[in-house]
Motif scaffolding. Structure first.
Motif, mmCIF file in Angstrom:
data_model
loop_
_atom_site.group_PDB
_atom_site.id
_atom_site.type_symbol
_atom_site.label_atom_id
_atom_site.label_comp_id
_atom_site.label_asym_id
_atom_site.label_seq_id
_atom_site.Cartn_x
_atom_site.Cartn_y
_atom_site.Cartn_z
ATOM 1 N N SER A 55 -5.593 3.326 12.079
ATOM 2 C CA SER A 55 -5.434 4.758 11.815
ATOM 3 C C SER A 55 -4.786 4.916 10.438
ATOM 4 N N PRO A 56 -5.061 6.013 9.744
ATOM 5 C CA PRO A 56 -4.541 6.185 8.387
ATOM 6 C C PRO A 56 -3.032 5.965 8.290
ATOM 7 N N SER A 57 -2.275 6.413 9.294
ATOM 8 C CA SER A 57 -0.822 6.294 9.174
ATOM 9 C C SER A 57 -0.364 4.845 9.324
ATOM 10 N N GLU A 58 -1.177 4.010 9.944
ATOM 11 C CA GLU A 58 -0.774 2.618 10.163
ATOM 12 C C GLU A 58 -1.365 1.691 9.122
ATOM 13 N N SER A 59 -2.184 2.261 8.211
ATOM 14 C CA SER A 59 -3.060 1.374 7.452
ATOM 15 C C SER A 59 -2.320 0.455 6.514
ATOM 16 N N PHE A 60 -1.147 0.877 6.021
ATOM 17 C CA PHE A 60 -0.487 -0.016 5.075
ATOM 18 C C PHE A 60 0.653 -0.800 5.721
ATOM 19 N N LYS A 61 0.667 -0.787 7.045
ATOM 20 C CA LYS A 61 1.737 -1.520 7.729
ATOM 21 C C LYS A 61 1.547 -3.026 7.599
ATOM 22 N N LEU A 62 2.663 -3.705 7.393
ATOM 23 C CA LEU A 62 2.628 -5.161 7.361
ATOM 24 C C LEU A 62 3.227 -5.661 8.662
ATOM 25 N N PRO A 63 2.889 -6.818 9.161
ATOM 26 C CA PRO A 63 1.914 -7.752 8.609
ATOM 27 C C PRO A 63 0.483 -7.196 8.604
ATOM 28 N N ASN B 160 -1.124 -4.661 -4.481
ATOM 29 C CA ASN B 160 -0.064 -3.666 -4.628
ATOM 30 C C ASN B 160 1.306 -4.342 -4.531
ATOM 31 N N GLU B 161 2.235 -3.863 -5.387
ATOM 32 C CA GLU B 161 3.506 -4.581 -5.470
ATOM 33 C C GLU B 161 4.332 -4.473 -4.179
ATOM 34 N N GLN B 162 4.410 -3.236 -3.597
ATOM 35 C CA GLN B 162 5.311 -3.061 -2.460
ATOM 36 C C GLN B 162 4.690 -3.439 -1.126
ATOM 37 N N PHE B 163 3.486 -2.964 -0.867
ATOM 38 C CA PHE B 163 2.937 -3.245 0.461
ATOM 39 C C PHE B 163 1.603 -3.984 0.385
ATOM 40 N N GLY B 164 1.368 -4.688 -0.728
ATOM 41 C CA GLY B 164 0.137 -5.466 -0.845
ATOM 42 C C GLY B 164 0.205 -6.742 -0.027
ATOM 43 N N TRP B 168 2.970 -9.954 0.363
ATOM 44 C CA TRP B 168 3.505 -10.226 1.702
ATOM 45 C C TRP B 168 3.407 -11.726 2.010
ATOM 46 N N PHE B 169 2.261 -12.321 1.700
ATOM 47 C CA PHE B 169 2.115 -13.767 1.917
ATOM 48 C C PHE B 169 3.072 -14.545 1.023
ATOM 49 N N LEU B 170 3.225 -14.076 -0.218
ATOM 50 C CA LEU B 170 4.151 -14.766 -1.123
ATOM 51 C C LEU B 170 5.584 -14.672 -0.595
ATOM 52 N N SER B 171 5.915 -13.520 0.023
ATOM 53 C CA SER B 171 7.274 -13.353 0.530
ATOM 54 C C SER B 171 7.523 -14.317 1.693
ATOM 55 N N LEU B 172 6.484 -14.656 2.442
ATOM 56 C CA LEU B 172 6.647 -15.649 3.512
ATOM 57 C C LEU B 172 7.084 -16.984 2.932
ATOM 58 N N ALA B 173 6.612 -17.255 1.700
ATOM 59 C CA ALA B 173 6.996 -18.503 1.044
ATOM 60 C C ALA B 173 8.275 -18.329 0.240
ATOM 61 N N GLY B 174 8.930 -17.186 0.392
ATOM 62 C CA GLY B 174 10.189 -16.955 -0.287
ATOM 63 C C GLY B 174 10.060 -16.520 -1.734
ATOM 64 N N ILE B 175 8.847 -16.140 -2.135
ATOM 65 C CA ILE B 175 8.645 -15.714 -3.528
ATOM 66 C C ILE B 175 8.858 -14.206 -3.612
ATOM 67 N N ALA B 177 8.653 -10.235 -4.789
ATOM 68 C CA ALA B 177 7.463 -9.427 -5.079
ATOM 69 C C ALA B 177 7.059 -9.536 -6.548
ATOM 70 N N VAL B 178 5.787 -9.830 -6.772
ATOM 71 C CA VAL B 178 5.266 -9.940 -8.135
ATOM 72 C C VAL B 178 4.727 -8.581 -8.564
ATOM 73 N N PRO B 179 5.155 -8.051 -9.718
ATOM 74 C CA PRO B 179 4.620 -6.755 -10.187
ATOM 75 C C PRO B 179 3.221 -6.933 -10.775
ATOM 76 N N TRP B 180 2.231 -7.146 -9.902
ATOM 77 C CA TRP B 180 0.893 -7.513 -10.358
ATOM 78 C C TRP B 180 0.288 -6.511 -11.327
ATOM 79 N N LEU B 181 0.271 -5.236 -10.925
ATOM 80 C CA LEU B 181 -0.537 -4.281 -11.692
ATOM 81 C C LEU B 181 0.287 -3.463 -12.680
#
Lengths: 293, 324
Positions: A55-63, B160-164, B168-175, B177-181
């Motif tokens: 859903s749009p509100s969940e789309s950027f949720k991590l993991p 994306n820097e914050q929620f890309g 996220w995978f890099l943070s699992l390895a302890g790296i 956040a990279v300011p990619w764009l």
């Protein structure tokens, strides 16, 4: 000349027979490395698909999710509301379809002339056709744009269709295709008194269909995905094609609606997917066919 | 499984077509009237292609060269300015940076693309179950059928820097956040990665074709001489593959020089001019600043570069490429 044909032959390097028990570490290592490459290749596409089904509100949720366990179709409903996707698809289909058909017909005719008909200047003319393949579209775009304007076609779909129909690559492919057909067919036809036109019409044209299909699939794939020319040639949104519409949608929406944009991206991939599933061999052969020169 | 499958078992007509080398001329009719009607038919068949190419390719090429010597904004009449456009283009810092960016991009992206494609092709072509080979080939081919614009759209989210997802995978390895764009180096890296991600499959297919045409006996002879593993590839595969490598590099370089879609959608050339490319500058000076003469001059320079590189590569090939 033979590269494409032999692509697939299975190779077994002369490895001395080993005992059966020992695992083949070379094979295991290779498969692990190839798997990593395959995951990195397909992963982003899987993420796109499964995120579009959040859903749009969940789309950027991590993991992140890579598999759509609980598909949610709100984003697909929304993309239809935020974007005139039906119009975009119609435009894209019309442009791409007409280019594909136009290329199939003109390339088959020109390819046949270069392969099977004798006329003065054939070699020179064919060289010119091949040479045009090297000129990047960006170099001719300014004069083409003005030409289109002069013809009163600016900001129409015809501005995208007409310049894309003459195809050097398609002509080259069709020439090679006709050269590969047996010549005794033509001899038999001419002994029966058939005119060159008759020979083409009743002997070669029916045989040309598979070759034309390759030209058509390649043209469809290329122009369905095309971005540069539509960006320049179309001004009003009612003439946008899909890639253009999607890029502008991403620009208009903030990052909050990732799944909506991705739903549009997934929809735009459907024809390519269909082509991938049913025409993969043709696409691969066609794409690399120019390499045998 | 261990013997070479006869090539004929892939009955695709295209393959057959590509094999034919000599320009066959079937004797349709050898009489004078027959040749006459052949000529007529030929010109009728060629008319759409020749006229179309003349109108939409040859005339525009000539017009582009002529236009490069004029100043024209489409509205007022064009004025002849000699080499002014070229002089301006050479001095313009944005254009200069863009060409340097493009050259750096071509070097890095093409090296990555060819290296990756070659390594994967060699690994795929060695002994393995047929279904796995098919799977890998399809997987690596897949990105080629997508549109560069769509790919860049979803890659922009992934980087994306914050929620890309990448960070996220890099943070699992302890790296951190990279300011990619948002940084010059980061965006250049993203443009290169996204481009290579989408295009390595093409070089991969070319290498697969090249590898398949190396005769088995060569490897057998090499292993009789004691060559194994890496040495086999260094002394047999690489020299015998050099015609394919040349072709793959020419095609990769030509297409990388024209990169536009990825940087346009991913970064719009920014931050600053850090990911602006030659074609983006053509696009901007023509269709945003309405300096059509200047755009044509840049286009002419780009074409000359492409032609020079192509010629140089084929000249080099005479020295370094090993033809069987």
């Amino acid at each position: 000349m033979t590269t494409t044909t032999e692509r697939v032959s299975t190779r077994t390097p002369a490895v001395p027979a080993r005992s059966r028990r020992r695992p083949n570490w070379n094979l295991v290592l290779r498969i692990v490395l190839l798997m990593i490459a395959a995951v990195l290749t397909l992963g982003p596409v899987m993420w796109t698909l499964s995120t579009s089904l959040r859903s749009p509100s969940e789309s950027f949720k991590l993991p992140p999710s890579f598999f759509p366990w609980n598909p949610d179709f709100t984003s697909y409903a929304q993309v239809f509301r935020q974007l005139d996707i039906v119009l975009l698809v119609l435009n894209s289909a019309l442009v791409t379809g007409l280019i594909a058909v136009g290329q199939m017909v003109t390339a088959a005719m020109a390819g046949y002339a270069f392969a099977n008909l004798k006329f003065r200047g054939r070699g020179a003319l064919f060289s010119i056709v091949l040479a045009t393949m090297m000129v990047p579209v960006q170099v001719t775009i300014v004069p083409v744009f003005m030409l289109i304007r002069g013809m009163g076609l600016s900001d129409t779909l015809l501005a995208l269709i007409l310049p894309a129909i003459p195809t050097a690559f398609g002509t080259f492919l069709m020439r090679q295709y006709f050269l590969g057909l047996p010549t005794d067919l033509a001899e038999a036809a001419s002994i029966d008194g058939a005119s060159p036109w008759r020979t083409f019409r009743s002997v070669y044209a029916p045989l040309a269909v598979p070759g034309m299909a390759i030209v058509g699939i390649l043209a469809f794939n290329f122009h369905w995905n095309e971005f540069f020319r539509p960006l320049i040639m179309t001004i009003s949104e009612q003439n946008f094609t899909l890639p253009l519409g999607l890029v502008s949608l991403q620009g208009n929406l903030g990052t909050g609606s990732i799944s909506v944009v991705l739903a549009g991206v997934v929809l735009s991939m459907i024809p390519a997917l269909v082509g991938f599933i049913f025409g993969q061999r043709a696409l691969q052969d066609g794409l690399t066919a120019g390499s045998g020169k | 499984m261990s013997t070479t499958i006869p090539r004929r078992d892939r009955p695709k007509q295209a393959a057959k077509a590509v094999k034919a080398v000599k320009p066959g001329t079937p004797a349709t009719s050898q009489t004078a009237s027959g040749r006459h009607s052949q000529r007529w038919l030929a010109w009728i068949f060629l008319a759409p292609t020749i006229l179309g190419m003349g109108l939409f390719t040859l005339v525009p090429i000539a017009a582009s060269v002529v236009l490069a010597f004029f100043r024209w904004d489409i509205i007022s009449a064009p004025t002849f300015v000699g080499f002014d456009n070229f002089a301006e283009v050479v001095q313009d810092p944005t254009v200069r940076v863009s060409f340097l960016n493009t050259i750096a991009f071509v070097i890095v992206a093409v090296a990555l693309q060819l290296g990756l494609a070659l390594a994967l092709a060699v690994m795929v072509q060695e002994k393995m179950p047929a279904w796995l080979r098919t799977f890998f080939r399809s997987a690596f081919f897949f990105p080629l059928i997508l549109s560069a614009a769509s790919v860049s759209i979803f890659m922009r989210y992934l980087f994306n820097e914050q929620f890309g997802v990448v960070n996220w995978f890099l943070s699992l390895a302890g790296i951190p956040a990279v300011p990619w764009l948002t940084t010059p180096g980061g965006s250049a890296a993203v443009v290169i990665l996204v481009y290579v991600w989408q295009n390595f499959g093409f070089s991969f297919l070319l290498f697969i074709g090249g590898l398949a045409s190396i005769p088995m006996e060569t490897y057998e002879a090499a292993s009789l001489d004691g060559a194994t593993g890496w040495r086999k590839h260094v002394y047999v595969t690489l020299p015998l593959l050099s015609p394919t490598t040349l072709l793959a590099s020419v095609m990769a370089i030509i297409s990388a020089l024209q990169v536009f879609d990825q940087p346009y959608v991913l970064t719009r050339g920014g931050p600053g001019d850090s990911t602006r490319t030659a074609v983006m500058v053509i696009f901007e000076s023509a269709f945003q600043r309405l300096e059509f003469g200047e755009a044509s001059a840049i286009g002419v320079i780009l074409t000359l570069i492409i032609m020079a590189i192509t010629a140089a590569q084929f000249r080099l090939s005479k020295r370094f490429v090993f033809y069987q």
